[in-house]
Design a protein around this motif. Structure first.
Motif, PDB file in Angstrom:
ATOM      1  N   LEU A  21      -9.934  -1.230   8.272  1.00  0.00           N
ATOM      2  CA  LEU A  21      -9.733   0.177   7.902  1.00  0.00           C
ATOM      3  C   LEU A  21      -8.611   0.804   8.714  1.00  0.00           C
ATOM      4  N   TYR A  22      -8.592   0.549  10.027  1.00  0.00           N
ATOM      5  CA  TYR A  22      -7.517   1.089  10.862  1.00  0.00           C
ATOM      6  C   TYR A  22      -6.161   0.494  10.477  1.00  0.00           C
ATOM      7  N   ALA A  23      -6.140  -0.818  10.251  1.00  0.00           N
ATOM      8  CA  ALA A  23      -4.888  -1.464   9.850  1.00  0.00           C
ATOM      9  C   ALA A  23      -4.409  -0.937   8.504  1.00  0.00           C
ATOM     10  N   SER A  24      -5.350  -0.620   7.623  1.00  0.00           N
ATOM     11  CA  SER A  24      -4.981  -0.045   6.327  1.00  0.00           C
ATOM     12  C   SER A  24      -4.242   1.268   6.507  1.00  0.00           C
ATOM     13  N   LEU A  25      -4.729   2.119   7.416  1.00  0.00           N
ATOM     14  CA  LEU A  25      -4.053   3.395   7.681  1.00  0.00           C
ATOM     15  C   LEU A  25      -2.676   3.163   8.289  1.00  0.00           C
ATOM     16  N   SER A  26      -2.570   2.202   9.205  1.00  0.00           N
ATOM     17  CA  SER A  26      -1.292   1.934   9.865  1.00  0.00           C
ATOM     18  C   SER A  26      -0.274   1.405   8.874  1.00  0.00           C
ATOM     19  N   LEU A  27      -0.698   0.489   7.995  1.00  0.00           N
ATOM     20  CA  LEU A  27       0.224  -0.087   7.027  1.00  0.00           C
ATOM     21  C   LEU A  27       0.649   0.936   5.994  1.00  0.00           C
ATOM     22  N   ASP A  28      -0.268   1.802   5.581  1.00  0.00           N
ATOM     23  CA  ASP A  28       0.045   2.763   4.531  1.00  0.00           C
ATOM     24  C   ASP A  28       0.894   3.912   5.036  1.00  0.00           C
ATOM     25  N   MET A  29       0.971   4.137   6.350  1.00  0.00           N
ATOM     26  CA  MET A  29       1.846   5.184   6.865  1.00  0.00           C
ATOM     27  C   MET A  29       3.252   4.644   7.135  1.00  0.00           C
ATOM     28  N   GLY A  30       3.267   3.649   7.139  1.00  0.00           N
ATOM     29  CA  GLY A  30       4.564   3.164   7.420  1.00  0.00           C
ATOM     30  C   GLY A  30       5.434   2.781   6.211  1.00  0.00           C
ATOM     31  N   GLY A  47      10.876  -4.252  -3.357  1.00  0.00           N
ATOM     32  CA  GLY A  47      10.079  -3.046  -3.107  1.00  0.00           C
ATOM     33  C   GLY A  47       9.160  -3.252  -1.924  1.00  0.00           C
ATOM     34  N   PHE A  48       9.738  -3.408  -0.742  1.00  0.00           N
ATOM     35  CA  PHE A  48       8.960  -3.750   0.447  1.00  0.00           C
ATOM     36  C   PHE A  48       7.970  -2.648   0.823  1.00  0.00           C
ATOM     37  N   HIS A  49       8.385  -1.403   0.764  1.00  0.00           N
ATOM     38  CA  HIS A  49       7.535  -0.308   1.237  1.00  0.00           C
ATOM     39  C   HIS A  49       6.272  -0.178   0.387  1.00  0.00           C
ATOM     40  N   TRP A  50       6.430  -0.240  -0.918  1.00  0.00           N
ATOM     41  CA  TRP A  50       5.269  -0.126  -1.793  1.00  0.00           C
ATOM     42  C   TRP A  50       4.321  -1.312  -1.595  1.00  0.00           C
ATOM     43  N   ASP A  51       4.875  -2.504  -1.443  1.00  0.00           N
ATOM     44  CA  ASP A  51       4.026  -3.678  -1.266  1.00  0.00           C
ATOM     45  C   ASP A  51       3.268  -3.645   0.056  1.00  0.00           C
ATOM     46  N   ILE A  52       3.885  -3.105   1.098  1.00  0.00           N
ATOM     47  CA  ILE A  52       3.175  -2.952   2.370  1.00  0.00           C
ATOM     48  C   ILE A  52       2.049  -1.925   2.208  1.00  0.00           C
ATOM     49  N   LEU A 112       1.346  -8.050  12.925  1.00  0.00           N
ATOM     50  CA  LEU A 112       1.382  -9.376  12.304  1.00  0.00           C
ATOM     51  C   LEU A 112       1.686  -9.279  10.818  1.00  0.00           C
ATOM     52  N   PHE A 113       1.043  -8.343  10.121  1.00  0.00           N
ATOM     53  CA  PHE A 113       1.265  -8.216   8.682  1.00  0.00           C
ATOM     54  C   PHE A 113       2.662  -7.694   8.361  1.00  0.00           C
ATOM     55  N   TYR A 114       3.165  -6.760   9.158  1.00  0.00           N
ATOM     56  CA  TYR A 114       4.520  -6.278   8.931  1.00  0.00           C
ATOM     57  C   TYR A 114       5.513  -7.426   8.957  1.00  0.00           C
ATOM     58  N   CYS A 119       5.558  -4.491  -6.496  1.00  0.00           N
ATOM     59  CA  CYS A 119       6.967  -4.505  -6.906  1.00  0.00           C
ATOM     60  C   CYS A 119       7.541  -5.911  -6.850  1.00  0.00           C
ATOM     61  N   GLN A 120       6.928  -6.771  -6.043  1.00  0.00           N
ATOM     62  CA  GLN A 120       7.407  -8.137  -5.865  1.00  0.00           C
ATOM     63  C   GLN A 120       6.283  -9.110  -6.239  1.00  0.00           C
ATOM     64  N   PRO A 121       5.981  -9.240  -7.528  1.00  0.00           N
ATOM     65  CA  PRO A 121       4.835 -10.062  -7.953  1.00  0.00           C
ATOM     66  C   PRO A 121       5.048 -11.555  -7.774  1.00  0.00           C
ATOM     67  N   LEU A 122       6.261 -11.977  -7.432  1.00  0.00           N
ATOM     68  CA  LEU A 122       6.497 -13.395  -7.204  1.00  0.00           C
ATOM     69  C   LEU A 122       5.939 -13.865  -5.870  1.00  0.00           C
ATOM     70  N   VAL A 123       5.649 -12.929  -4.966  1.00  0.00           N
ATOM     71  CA  VAL A 123       5.122 -13.281  -3.658  1.00  0.00           C
ATOM     72  C   VAL A 123       3.652 -13.669  -3.786  1.00  0.00           C
ATOM     73  N   ILE A 124       3.308 -14.852  -3.297  1.00  0.00           N
ATOM     74  CA  ILE A 124       1.930 -15.333  -3.337  1.00  0.00           C
ATOM     75  C   ILE A 124       1.198 -14.805  -2.104  1.00  0.00           C
ATOM     76  N   VAL A 125       0.038 -14.210  -2.325  1.00  0.00           N
ATOM     77  CA  VAL A 125      -0.748 -13.605  -1.247  1.00  0.00           C
ATOM     78  C   VAL A 125      -2.038 -14.390  -1.078  1.00  0.00           C
ATOM     79  N   GLY A 126      -2.362 -14.722   0.155  1.00  0.00           N
ATOM     80  CA  GLY A 126      -3.587 -15.466   0.444  1.00  0.00           C
ATOM     81  C   GLY A 126      -3.831 -15.522   1.940  1.00  0.00           C
ATOM     82  N   VAL A 127      -4.731 -16.386   2.351  1.00  0.00           N
ATOM     83  CA  VAL A 127      -5.091 -16.534   3.764  1.00  0.00           C
ATOM     84  C   VAL A 127      -4.100 -17.492   4.428  1.00  0.00           C
TER      85      VAL A 127
END
Length: 565
Positions: A99-108, A271-276, A247-249, A60-68
């Protein structure tokens, strides 16, 4: 899309690509050294590619640059230091964390106090990593170490000078913008060749390690065999995953907020929730299974990207009198909100993993990358809110203008107390990361939010906090996450006459919303978001595009020039 909008969105694409890939190379060197070659250039580049492509197409927020980022490198090598002595397979363990972090981020989200402390912390992490890179150069000999130190300092000075020129009134505007946009990449290129001049060519220098094109750094496949791990280690990964989720939140949301700050007249909703949720998918399915670093929003690059998409125009302020009457300044008309630039950046980064370009990257001396760390650290410190408050406190009061926002605080001790609290929070966070407990630093940063929300209002008035610690983004942006804590959006709408919807295109030149439609400016000033609240009063009018304009000056848009760049 009009031609000038397309040009504004894409004529600086090489600049955005270079500003994203250079920090990635520096982080790859850091993780290569601290994880015994577990991560290298290809892993970091592939993580950046995956983040860019997925978020460009689906976010939802494609202007945000994602990387390391810097914090994730600290997380990665701290986990490595804890797990490898136990004989646990590092990549399999990191896969389970993903995998665990993926579940935590997607539930929230956050106010500037926590953002300033986090930004201050990241800036010092950059500086620290630059110093650590230099301390490792003694392995190649004393001459190589001292040459690396010299080159690192020269890279810092030249790149900083390019930023100063970009924010000055020297030369024509297109020359200044070229120097500002491409000064740092050209500095890296120049000093990569500079070390081969004269007697320096005989000095042995360590360079950026690379591997085979499109292959992992170590002798392994891309798919991680995460099932080949003890059951106890599978459950041991859970607390690490919770820390990564925290940390990711914080890190990704702060990056998203800064990329959609009040100085950018954005029109599309957040669109913070969808991007998380999307971040959770890339963390688990992508990075966890592929054995590459976990990427998230990049704090410096995200606002740079938004700024590069700003369409500016000249405004003649006819309300001025005397010699200043009719003086023109540049303001941002609108932002070209699209997905192409982020996607193109990811494709260009993928091309960097080819053999010829990897050979070129291998030529970069580690001293040059140390200088790049210094550049990123100094730039982050220069515009951080804590730095700007300390500069205000160090100023001569007789030479401080009354228009400075901090001058409106009657109780001057409040500024001192607030800065002391921020420095205390930074010091504690930075100290934790120097120990084996560094893995828990995300929790400490997150605790700053309830401190700001519940504790600080007991010692600071609402007026003081509104100046010292105003919300990072506009109410329109924050509405997607429930709004700012304690803020009555309906009351704000009634008091300001502001609607929560973006104005139509036909109203673009007539509507001025001082809360939501602030003006954006130069890339160097992006870190200076706080300057309009706490001490940025020395603005050069020839390059004022990032600075917010007074409502009176912008209300007369019909008399402005139509020149656009």
């Amino acid at each position: 899309m009009p031609v000038y909008e397309w040009w504004s969105g894409h004529n600086r694409q090489p600049n955005k690509y270079l500003h994203s890939i250079l920090p990635a190379l520096a982080f790859s060197l850091d993780m290569f050294s601290k994880t015994d070659s577990s991560y290298g250039v290809n892993e970091v580049l592939l993580a950046s590619v995956l983040g860019s492509v997925v978020f460009a197409v689906f976010a939802c927020q494609p202007l945000v640059i994602v990387g390391v980022t810097g914090p994730i490198t600290v997380f990665n090598y701290t986990v490595y230091d804890i797990i490898t002595p136990r004989g646990t397979d590092y990549f399999a363990f990191m896969c389970w964390i993903g995998l665990y972090a993926s579940l935590s981020l997607d539930m929230g989200l956050a106010h500037t106090e926590a953002c300033d402390i986090f930004g201050f912390y990241v800036a010092f992490i950059y500086l620290q990593k630059g110093i650590q890179v230099l301390t490792r150069q003694w392995a190649s000999g004393e001459a190589g170490a001292y040459l690396s130190i010299t080159v690192a300092l020269l890279v810092l000075m030249v790149a900083y000078l390019c930023g100063v020129i970009g924010g000055s009134s020297l030369f024509q505007r297109y020359v200044r913008k070229f120097i500002e946009d491409y000064g740092t990449p050209l500095t890296i290129i120049f000093f990569t060749g500079f070390v081969h001049i004269g007697r320096m060519a005989n000095v042995e220098l360590e360079t950026l390690p690379t591997s085979k094109a499109f292959f992992p750094t170590q002798d392994r496949g891309w798919l991680i065999r995460f099932w080949e791990i003890d059951v106890g280690d599978v459950f041991l990964a859970i607390p690490f995953a919770l820390l990564l989720t925290v940390l990711f939140y914080f890190d990704h949301n702060v990056s998203s907020l800064i990329a959609q700050g009040t100085e950018f007249p954005l029109r599309k909703p957040a669109g913070f929730h969808w991007d998380i949720f999307l971040l959770g998918l890339t963390t688990g399915v992508g990075e966890g299974l592929l054995g590459i670093p976990f990427p998230n929003g990049l704090i410096p690059q995200a606002p740079f990207h938004t700024n590069a998409l700003c369409v500016t125009r000249q405004v003649s302020n006819e309300s001025e009198t005397g010699d200043a009457k009719g003086h023109t300044t540049r303001v941002v008309d609108h932002v070209v909100e699209q997905r192409v630039s982020n996607l193109a950046q990811g494709i260009l980064t993928l091309g960097t993993m080819t053999g010829p370009l990897l050979i070129v990257l291998h030529l970069i001396p580690n001293g040059v990358l140390a200088g790049l760390f210094f550049v990123m650290g100094v730039q982050a410190l220069e515009g951080n809110g804590i730095t700007l408050k300390m500069i205000y406190l160090a100023k001569d009061r007789s030479l401080t203008g009354a228009s400075d926002p901090l001058s409106r605080i009657q109780r001057k001790q409040a500024v001192w107390y607030f800065v002391a609290l921020e420095l205390l929070g930074f010091g504690a966070t930075f100290a934790i990361t120097q120990t084996i407990a560094a893995i828990g630093f995300p929790v400490f940063i997150l605790l700053l939010i309830p401190v700001r929300t519940f504790l600080l209002p007991k010692y600071f008035t609402s007026h003081e906090l509104s100046i010292l610690d105003a919300p990072t983004a506009s109410p329109f942006t924050m509405e997607s996450v429930g709004g700012n804590f304690g803020e009555d959006v309906d009351a704000l709408r009634r008091s300001t006459g502001m609607g929560m919807d973006r104005p139509d295109a036909s109203d673009r030149l007539d509507v001025q919303d001082s809360t939501e439609r602030g003006e954006a400016g130069t890339a160097k000033s992006l870190h200076r978001r706080y300057s309009r609240r706490s001490g940025g009063n020395g603005v050069d009018e020839d390059n004022i595009e990032l600075q917010p304009q007074p409502t009176e000056g912008l209300s007369n848009r019909s008399r402005s020039r139509s020149s656009r760049t």
